[in-house]
Motif scaffolding. Structure first.
Motif, PDB file in Angstrom:
ATOM      1  N   GLY A  67      -7.838 -30.010  21.714  1.00  0.00           N
ATOM      2  CA  GLY A  67      -8.180 -31.370  21.304  1.00  0.00           C
ATOM      3  C   GLY A  67      -6.989 -32.300  21.204  1.00  0.00           C
ATOM      4  N   ALA A  68      -6.921 -33.044  20.081  1.00  0.00           N
ATOM      5  CA  ALA A  68      -5.908 -34.088  19.921  1.00  0.00           C
ATOM      6  C   ALA A  68      -4.485 -33.519  19.911  1.00  0.00           C
ATOM      7  CB  ALA A  68      -6.175 -34.864  18.631  1.00  0.00           C
ATOM      8  N   ALA A  69      -4.319 -32.335  19.308  1.00  0.00           N
ATOM      9  CA  ALA A  69      -2.980 -31.729  19.245  1.00  0.00           C
ATOM     10  C   ALA A  69      -2.495 -31.378  20.650  1.00  0.00           C
ATOM     11  CB  ALA A  69      -3.017 -30.481  18.367  1.00  0.00           C
ATOM     12  N   GLN A  70      -3.416 -30.846  21.450  1.00  0.00           N
ATOM     13  CA  GLN A  70      -3.084 -30.477  22.830  1.00  0.00           C
ATOM     14  C   GLN A  70      -2.710 -31.732  23.644  1.00  0.00           C
ATOM     15  OE1 GLN A  70      -6.513 -29.131  25.015  1.00  0.00           O
ATOM     16  NE2 GLN A  70      -5.287 -27.754  26.270  1.00  0.00           N
ATOM     17  N   GLN A  71      -3.522 -32.785  23.449  1.00  0.00           N
ATOM     18  CA  GLN A  71      -3.303 -34.040  24.165  1.00  0.00           C
ATOM     19  C   GLN A  71      -1.959 -34.667  23.787  1.00  0.00           C
ATOM     20  OE1 GLN A  71      -5.053 -35.134  26.702  1.00  0.00           O
ATOM     21  NE2 GLN A  71      -3.365 -36.625  26.833  1.00  0.00           N
ATOM     22  N   ARG A  72      -1.620 -34.554  22.497  1.00  0.00           N
ATOM     23  CA  ARG A  72      -0.367 -35.145  22.014  1.00  0.00           C
ATOM     24  C   ARG A  72       0.842 -34.475  22.678  1.00  0.00           C
ATOM     25  NH1 ARG A  72       0.902 -35.535  15.546  1.00  0.00           N
ATOM     26  NH2 ARG A  72       2.833 -36.730  15.664  1.00  0.00           N
ATOM     27  N   ILE A  73       0.772 -33.149  22.824  1.00  0.00           N
ATOM     28  CA  ILE A  73       1.890 -32.428  23.448  1.00  0.00           C
ATOM     29  C   ILE A  73       1.939 -32.736  24.944  1.00  0.00           C
ATOM     30  CG2 ILE A  73       2.870 -30.142  23.925  1.00  0.00           C
ATOM     31  CD1 ILE A  73       1.414 -29.222  21.296  1.00  0.00           C
ATOM     32  N   ALA A  74       0.766 -32.760  25.603  1.00  0.00           N
ATOM     33  CA  ALA A  74       0.724 -33.058  27.045  1.00  0.00           C
ATOM     34  C   ALA A  74       1.307 -34.443  27.326  1.00  0.00           C
ATOM     35  CB  ALA A  74      -0.717 -32.963  27.554  1.00  0.00           C
ATOM     36  N   SER A  75       0.917 -35.430  26.506  1.00  0.00           N
ATOM     37  CA  SER A  75       1.427 -36.800  26.705  1.00  0.00           C
ATOM     38  C   SER A  75       2.933 -36.847  26.488  1.00  0.00           C
ATOM     39  CB  SER A  75       0.779 -37.779  25.725  1.00  0.00           C
ATOM     40  OG  SER A  75      -0.602 -37.675  25.789  1.00  0.00           O
ATOM     41  N   PHE A  76       3.387 -36.090  25.514  1.00  0.00           N
ATOM     42  CA  PHE A  76       4.826 -36.067  25.243  1.00  0.00           C
ATOM     43  C   PHE A  76       5.591 -35.502  26.446  1.00  0.00           C
ATOM     44  CE2 PHE A  76       8.693 -34.132  23.540  1.00  0.00           C
ATOM     45  CZ  PHE A  76       9.239 -35.210  22.867  1.00  0.00           C
ATOM     46  N   LEU A  77       5.074 -34.408  27.019  1.00  0.00           N
ATOM     47  CA  LEU A  77       5.746 -33.800  28.176  1.00  0.00           C
ATOM     48  C   LEU A  77       5.716 -34.745  29.382  1.00  0.00           C
ATOM     49  CD1 LEU A  77       4.323 -30.187  27.728  1.00  0.00           C
ATOM     50  CD2 LEU A  77       6.667 -30.932  27.224  1.00  0.00           C
ATOM     51  N   ASN A  78       4.648 -35.562  29.486  1.00  0.00           N
ATOM     52  CA  ASN A  78       4.558 -36.535  30.577  1.00  0.00           C
ATOM     53  C   ASN A  78       5.663 -37.597  30.490  1.00  0.00           C
ATOM     54  OD1 ASN A  78       2.297 -35.189  31.410  1.00  0.00           O
ATOM     55  ND2 ASN A  78       0.843 -36.690  30.574  1.00  0.00           N
ATOM     56  N   LEU A  79       6.159 -37.840  29.257  1.00  0.00           N
ATOM     57  CA  LEU A  79       7.245 -38.807  29.111  1.00  0.00           C
ATOM     58  C   LEU A  79       8.517 -38.296  29.802  1.00  0.00           C
ATOM     59  CD1 LEU A  79       6.932 -39.628  25.279  1.00  0.00           C
ATOM     60  CD2 LEU A  79       6.258 -41.118  27.171  1.00  0.00           C
ATOM     61  N   ILE A  80       8.686 -36.985  29.810  1.00  0.00           N
ATOM     62  CA  ILE A  80       9.869 -36.386  30.449  1.00  0.00           C
ATOM     63  C   ILE A  80       9.731 -36.464  31.967  1.00  0.00           C
ATOM     64  CG2 ILE A  80      11.206 -34.242  30.713  1.00  0.00           C
ATOM     65  CD1 ILE A  80      10.245 -33.520  27.840  1.00  0.00           C
ATOM     66  N   ASP A  81       8.526 -36.176  32.453  1.00  0.00           N
ATOM     67  CA  ASP A  81       8.275 -36.263  33.897  1.00  0.00           C
ATOM     68  C   ASP A  81       6.772 -36.469  34.123  1.00  0.00           C
ATOM     69  OD1 ASP A  81       7.963 -36.008  36.592  1.00  0.00           O
ATOM     70  OD2 ASP A  81       8.916 -34.029  36.755  1.00  0.00           O
ATOM     71  N   PRO A  82       6.376 -37.690  34.549  1.00  0.00           N
ATOM     72  CA  PRO A  82       4.947 -37.982  34.729  1.00  0.00           C
ATOM     73  C   PRO A  82       4.307 -37.099  35.804  1.00  0.00           C
ATOM     74  CG  PRO A  82       6.278 -39.999  34.861  1.00  0.00           C
ATOM     75  CD  PRO A  82       7.229 -38.851  34.835  1.00  0.00           C
ATOM     76  N   SER A  83       5.103 -36.570  36.747  1.00  0.00           N
ATOM     77  CA  SER A  83       4.514 -35.678  37.762  1.00  0.00           C
ATOM     78  C   SER A  83       4.992 -34.246  37.536  1.00  0.00           C
ATOM     79  CB  SER A  83       4.865 -36.173  39.162  1.00  0.00           C
ATOM     80  OG  SER A  83       6.247 -36.408  39.257  1.00  0.00           O
ATOM     81  N   ARG A  84       5.045 -33.875  36.255  1.00  0.00           N
ATOM     82  CA  ARG A  84       5.540 -32.544  35.878  1.00  0.00           C
ATOM     83  C   ARG A  84       4.595 -31.427  36.336  1.00  0.00           C
ATOM     84  NH1 ARG A  84       2.553 -30.522  31.741  1.00  0.00           N
ATOM     85  NH2 ARG A  84       1.267 -32.023  30.632  1.00  0.00           N
ATOM     86  N   PRO A  85       5.135 -30.211  36.424  1.00  0.00           N
ATOM     87  CA  PRO A  85       4.267 -29.052  36.684  1.00  0.00           C
ATOM     88  C   PRO A  85       3.577 -28.628  35.387  1.00  0.00           C
ATOM     89  CG  PRO A  85       6.519 -28.326  36.357  1.00  0.00           C
ATOM     90  CD  PRO A  85       6.550 -29.839  36.313  1.00  0.00           C
ATOM     91  N   PRO A  86       2.629 -27.693  35.420  1.00  0.00           N
ATOM     92  CA  PRO A  86       2.077 -27.137  34.174  1.00  0.00           C
ATOM     93  C   PRO A  86       3.197 -26.502  33.340  1.00  0.00           C
ATOM     94  CG  PRO A  86       0.726 -26.506  36.046  1.00  0.00           C
ATOM     95  CD  PRO A  86       1.965 -27.133  36.616  1.00  0.00           C
ATOM     96  N   VAL A  87       3.048 -26.611  32.026  1.00  0.00           N
ATOM     97  CA  VAL A  87       4.121 -26.186  31.120  1.00  0.00           C
ATOM     98  C   VAL A  87       3.543 -25.242  30.062  1.00  0.00           C
ATOM     99  CG1 VAL A  87       5.754 -27.023  29.362  1.00  0.00           C
ATOM    100  CG2 VAL A  87       5.463 -28.302  31.500  1.00  0.00           C
ATOM    101  N   PHE A  88       4.332 -24.222  29.705  1.00  0.00           N
ATOM    102  CA  PHE A  88       3.960 -23.331  28.612  1.00  0.00           C
ATOM    103  C   PHE A  88       4.878 -23.613  27.423  1.00  0.00           C
ATOM    104  CE2 PHE A  88       4.585 -19.039  26.558  1.00  0.00           C
ATOM    105  CZ  PHE A  88       3.393 -19.067  25.857  1.00  0.00           C
ATOM    106  N   VAL A  89       4.297 -23.913  26.266  1.00  0.00           N
ATOM    107  CA  VAL A  89       5.066 -24.185  25.047  1.00  0.00           C
ATOM    108  C   VAL A  89       4.645 -23.181  23.981  1.00  0.00           C
ATOM    109  CG1 VAL A  89       5.502 -25.854  23.175  1.00  0.00           C
ATOM    110  CG2 VAL A  89       5.220 -26.674  25.529  1.00  0.00           C
ATOM    111  N   ASP A  90       5.626 -22.568  23.349  1.00  0.00           N
ATOM    112  CA  ASP A  90       5.345 -21.641  22.239  1.00  0.00           C
ATOM    113  C   ASP A  90       6.214 -22.058  21.060  1.00  0.00           C
ATOM    114  OD1 ASP A  90       4.573 -19.588  20.642  1.00  0.00           O
ATOM    115  OD2 ASP A  90       5.519 -17.996  21.823  1.00  0.00           O
ATOM    116  N   SER A  91       5.569 -22.556  19.993  1.00  0.00           N
ATOM    117  CA  SER A  91       6.314 -23.144  18.881  1.00  0.00           C
ATOM    118  C   SER A  91       5.918 -22.495  17.558  1.00  0.00           C
ATOM    119  CB  SER A  91       6.029 -24.649  18.842  1.00  0.00           C
ATOM    120  OG  SER A  91       6.848 -25.273  17.892  1.00  0.00           O
ATOM    121  N   THR A  92       6.906 -22.154  16.749  1.00  0.00           N
ATOM    122  CA  THR A  92       6.636 -21.493  15.468  1.00  0.00           C
ATOM    123  C   THR A  92       7.436 -22.152  14.353  1.00  0.00           C
ATOM    124  OG1 THR A  92       6.603 -19.455  16.736  1.00  0.00           O
ATOM    125  CG2 THR A  92       6.491 -19.220  14.374  1.00  0.00           C
ATOM    126  N   ASN A  93       6.765 -22.407  13.242  1.00  0.00           N
ATOM    127  CA  ASN A  93       7.455 -22.911  12.039  1.00  0.00           C
ATOM    128  C   ASN A  93       7.607 -21.759  11.055  1.00  0.00           C
ATOM    129  OD1 ASN A  93       7.355 -25.574  12.921  1.00  0.00           O
ATOM    130  ND2 ASN A  93       5.394 -25.963  11.919  1.00  0.00           N
TER     131      ASN A  93
END
Ligand code: PMV
Length: 317
Positions: free
Chosen positions: A63-89
């Motif tokens: 949902g929104a959390a997924q969309q927020r990360i995808a949009s953020f990665l698009n700022l780095i490269d709008p034609s980026r490849p698929p990305v895997f993110v693994d984040s832990t607090n």
């Protein structure tokens, strides 16, 4: 390519609350923060794969959390490849403990490195800011000002270090009233406040003076001066929240009990000042010498107390 980064959260000593540009997260006021350890976010990014996959604390984002990360990665490269993110607090997420500040600082650093982009800290800060405003202050250790900036594209609204973590040994005792996810996000709370609080204009015009006061207090290591302006900035921010329509009320009964307990400590000569963010928890600024007395005094009021020190900069592993 793969990269892993670690970033600490920061808490504001002078608060950011309200935006002059929502899409770019450009603030209505400048702010000042301290970076905190040992709380941290560790984020690994694999740039290139079959499909986007974002895992936060072991759970796939939707949902929104997924969309927020995808949009953020698009700022780095709008034609980026698929990305895997693994984040832990290693601390509670989205509970007013500034988890979004370390999350987007770590993601900015890891994702740009994985994408093969070399970026200076100021540009990483501008990028992190677009994920979560407060994240722009977590690239540096120690004490940081987030400048208002004047450019409409936001390129000059980023963190600027005041001094690093070696400058001043302080403690922030977190009185954890609740580690539950907050009902109103800082983003929604901020927008509602800005749209409906009649106090918001006074908040904006008085902000820059608080920043100047906090910077001077940090440079001269004057804790009473810093604590005083921090409490004032916090209470003004809370004033705008509770005067919104409908009120944005993050405080719980034990929040208020802790605020009174801190005042009582101070009346006994213990150096302790409170701050809060978009949540019910209270963070208490104090010295290493007074830390034990503060913890002992606050413990009866809350289920859990954490003690944090001034942390270092975000870094690649
Ligand atoms: O970075 P955001 O959008 O989560 O906003 C943070 C707002 C406060 O924590 C309340 C204040 C601040 O300056 O960090």
């Amino acid at each position: 390519m793969n990269a892993t980064a670690i970033a600490h959260p920061n808490i504001a000593l002078v608060k950011y609350w309200g935006k002059r540009n929502r899409a770019l997260n450009l603030p209505a006021v400048p702010s000042v923060s301290v970076t905190l350890a040992p709380f941290e976010t560790k984020t690994s990014v694999q740039w290139g794969g079959d499909s986007d996959r974002f895992v936060i604390n072991g759970v796939a984002a939707t949902g929104a959390a997924q969309q927020r990360i995808a949009s953020f990665l698009n700022l780095i490269d709008p034609s980026r490849p698929p990305v895997f993110v693994d984040s832990t607090n290693n601390f509670p997420t989205a509970a007013g403990l500034a988890s979004s500040s370390s999350a987007f600082a770590a993601l900015a650093l890891a994702a740009t490195a994985a994408a093969g982009r070399q970026m200076v800290l100021e540009d990483l800060s501008v990028l992190a800011r677009q994920g979560s405003g407060s994240a722009c202050r977590s690239l540096w250790g120690g004490f940081v000002t987030w400048r208002l900036g004047t450019q409409s594209d936001g390129t000059d609204s980023h963190g600027v270090p005041i001094d690093n973590e070696a400058h001043w040994d302080l403690r922030v005792v977190v009185a954890l009233v609740s580690d539950q996810k907050k009902a109103v996000s800082s983003r929604d709370g901020m927008n509602r406040t800005q749209e409906s609080s009649p106090l918001f204009d006074g908040w904006v015009t008085s902000g820059p003076n608080d920043v100047a006061e906090a910077e001077a207090a940090i440079r001269s290591r004057d804790l009473e001066r810093l604590g005083t302006v921090m409490e004032h900035s916090t209470m003004k921010m809370v004033g705008t929240m509770v005067s919104a329509q409908p009120a944005v009320l993050y405080m719980k009964p034990s929040t208020l009990a802790v605020l009174h307990a801190v005042r009582e400590l101070r009346s006994r000569g213990v150096p302790a000042w409170s701050t809060m963010d978009a949540g019910p928890n209270v963070k208490v600024l104090t010295t290493p010498e007074a830390e034990a007395a503060v913890i002992e005094h606050l413990r009866p009021h809350v289920p859990k107390v954490h003690s944090l020190s001034v942390g270092g900069p975000a870094r690649l592993l």
